[in-house]
Design an enzyme around this catalytic site. Structure first.
Site, short mmCIF file in Angstrom:
data_model
loop_
_atom_site.label_atom_id
_atom_site.label_comp_id
_atom_site.label_asym_id
_atom_site.label_seq_id
_atom_site.Cartn_x
_atom_site.Cartn_y
_atom_site.Cartn_z
N ARG A 103 63.73 21.57 47.52
CA ARG A 103 62.45 21.00 47.91
C ARG A 103 61.38 22.09 47.94
NH1 ARG A 103 61.93 17.38 53.26
NH2 ARG A 103 63.36 16.13 52.01
N THR A 107 54.72 21.41 48.30
CA THR A 107 54.51 20.02 47.89
C THR A 107 55.55 19.08 48.49
OG1 THR A 107 55.91 20.21 45.92
CG2 THR A 107 53.61 20.86 45.71
N ASP A 198 73.85 17.78 59.08
CA ASP A 198 73.69 18.28 57.72
C ASP A 198 75.05 18.24 57.02
OD1 ASP A 198 73.74 20.35 55.52
OD2 ASP A 198 71.63 20.53 56.10
N ASP A 201 76.35 21.59 55.47
CA ASP A 201 76.82 22.55 56.47
C ASP A 201 78.18 22.14 57.03
OD1 ASP A 201 74.65 24.21 56.20
OD2 ASP A 201 73.55 23.40 57.92
#
Length: 207
Positions: A103, A107, A198, A201
């Site tokens: 990402r 933006t 997550d 993770d």
């Protein structure tokens, strides 16, 4: 929302175990493989069959076998890697590609950094990623496949937020979405609630 939630009791039980914060990485990985296999039975329901003449120890007969339709499995790096083995256990002849996205911090849009696919000619593809949160990465991965001429694409996720499903429905209404759980919402940090944290993770034991 157009999404298929797989509510089989074994899937729901195993998803609950994965959600528990005390579940360690090994058990988390094992459960993810098991759930992916269970989901794989449904996602491959429409594989074409053909007749084949065989001989049992008793007599000759006409049986059914897969007609040789080529399949591709494409995990979105890195968490999607945890779902690959479950599908390969069911379909050992499937080919595996990889898509890498990150990402952009300004933006917030997904940016491609890696794409390696098997031969796409006459091949159906299943994109796998445990979490469907905003839908940005999954939508970008689908676009990447379509830009390479792939027409028949399915998306398999473990846990989804409504926002992610709606985003895929909007950008790619032709892509069927399969999930084990459709959760309540996204929080202010973009995590699925109640979710399971997550996934990357927890799969790999990182923080």
């Amino acid at each position: 929302m157009h999404v298929q939630v797989m509510d089989h009791p074994l899937i729901q039980h195993k998803v609950t175990l994965m959600r528990m914060k005390e579940t360690g990485s090994k058990d988390f990985r094992d459960l993810l493989v098991e759930i992916t296999m269970l989901m794989g039975y449904e996602i491959t329901r429409d594989l074409p069959l053909e007749d084949v003449e065989i001989e049992t120890p008793i007599t000759k007969m006409t049986g059914k076998q897969l007609s040789g339709k080529q399949l591709g499995i494409v995990p979105v790096l890195r968490a999607g890697l945890g779902m690959v083995q479950g599908l390969l256990n069911l379909i050992p002849t499937a080919k595996v590609g990889h898509i890498g996205l990150y990402r952009d911090p300004k933006t917030l849009k997904p940016v491609e950094y890696y794409c390696k696919l098997p031969d796409v000619q006459d091949r159906d593809f299943i994109i796998v990623d445990p979490m469907l949160a905003t839908g940005g990465s999954a939508a970008a991965a689908i676009t990447m496949l379509k830009n390479r001429g792939i027409k028949n694409i399915k998306l398999m996720c473990l846990v989804a937020a409504p926002q992610g499903v709606q985003e895929i429905n909007k950008q790619h209404p032709d892509v069927r979405i399969f999930v084990a759980a459709l959760d309540d919402k996204l929080n202010e940090n973009g995590y699925i609630v109640p979710g399971l944290g997550d996934a990357g993770d927890r799969i790999f034991g990182t923080k």
